[in-house]
Design a protein around this motif. Structure first.
Motif, PDB file in Angstrom:
ATOM      1  N   GLU A 161       0.850  -1.189   0.000  1.00  0.00           N
ATOM      2  CA  GLU A 161       0.000   0.000   0.000  1.00  0.00           C
ATOM      3  C   GLU A 161       0.887   1.241   0.000  1.00  0.00           C
ATOM      4  O   GLU A 161       1.651   1.466   0.944  1.00  0.00           O
TER       5      GLU A 161
ATOM      6  N   GLU B   2       0.921   5.594  -1.358  1.00  0.00           N
ATOM      7  CA  GLU B   2       0.142   6.742  -1.830  1.00  0.00           C
ATOM      8  C   GLU B   2       0.886   7.344  -3.019  1.00  0.00           C
ATOM      9  O   GLU B   2       2.066   7.698  -2.907  1.00  0.00           O
ATOM     10  N   TRP B   3       0.181   7.460  -4.132  1.00  0.00           N
ATOM     11  CA  TRP B   3       0.809   7.991  -5.346  1.00  0.00           C
ATOM     12  C   TRP B   3       0.632   9.493  -5.405  1.00  0.00           C
ATOM     13  O   TRP B   3      -0.460  10.017  -5.253  1.00  0.00           O
ATOM     14  N   GLN B   4       1.751  10.174  -5.600  1.00  0.00           N
ATOM     15  CA  GLN B   4       1.747  11.622  -5.784  1.00  0.00           C
ATOM     16  C   GLN B   4       2.530  11.907  -7.062  1.00  0.00           C
ATOM     17  O   GLN B   4       3.761  11.811  -7.080  1.00  0.00           O
TER      18      GLN B   4
END
Length: 198
Positions: A75, A77-79
């Motif tokens: 898991e 978080e795409w930025q």
């Protein structure tokens, strides 16, 4: 300040759908701990909070993975094109009590190194410095304090002498109070010494 140093080594792997990690933009490792003292040592327990920004190449093929001792990070978080993830590395250290018990302990991380391998593994390692004040030998102060108290007690005894009978009465009074506080009843028996066999 005195210093003890150790090293953290962690291997991370990501799902193949993310591709292969190709660049580490930002890595932080921050220790967070609680300090406990027992009879033998000072224990530091908590975590190293790891946070990282990585870039992945979806088109790059992975080589065969040779290591099975990796932590799977599934898991993130795409930025934009970066993947951000956090992980808690266990922190459990025992330090010698006689060296650090009276000192303020500081933990700092340095020299964070990231290796992104062709098999998709992200290898993160860093140095941890444990800083503390050197404990001074206080034995002379303790002896001095004990001798000072002894002198004061002796002078009080000389100025106000107490007879042996008064001391005995005080001891018996203290013993009686202690025995009455016991939950169970007791019986006091006096045995003459001439009836005791050796």
């Amino acid at each position: 300040m005195q210093k003890i140093t150790w090293e953290i080594n962690e291997l991370f792997i990501f799902p193949e759908t993310y591709g292969c990690p190709v660049k580490a933009n930002e890595i932080h490792v921050k220790p967070r701990w609680e300090q406990q003292v027992d009879d033998l040592s000072v224990s530091l327990s908590g975590i190293y909070h790891l946070s990282a920004f990585l870039e992945f190449d979806v088109d790059k093929e992975r080589e065969k993975q040779l290591s099975n001792e990796c932590t799977l990070i599934d898991e993130v978080e795409w930025q934009d094109k970066q993947a951000y993830f956090e992980y808690a590395i266990p922190l459990d250290v025992n330090l010698p009590k006689e060296r650090v018990v009276h000192s303020t302990i500081q933990l700092n991380t340095r020299d964070i190194d990231v290796q992104l391998r062709d098999d998709g593994i992200c290898h993160i390692k860093c140095q941890v410095d444990c800083l503390y004040d050197e404990v001074q030998d206080e034995s002379s102060e303790v002896v001095q304090s004990y001798e000072s108290n002894t002198v004061i007690h002796h002078s009080e005894t000389v100025s106000d002498p107490v007879s042996d009978s008064e001391i005995t009465e005080v001891e018996e009074s203290i013993l009686s109070e202690f025995l009455w506080d016991l939950e169970e009843h007791y019986t006091r028996v006096e045995i003459p010494l001439n009836k005791v066999r050796y």
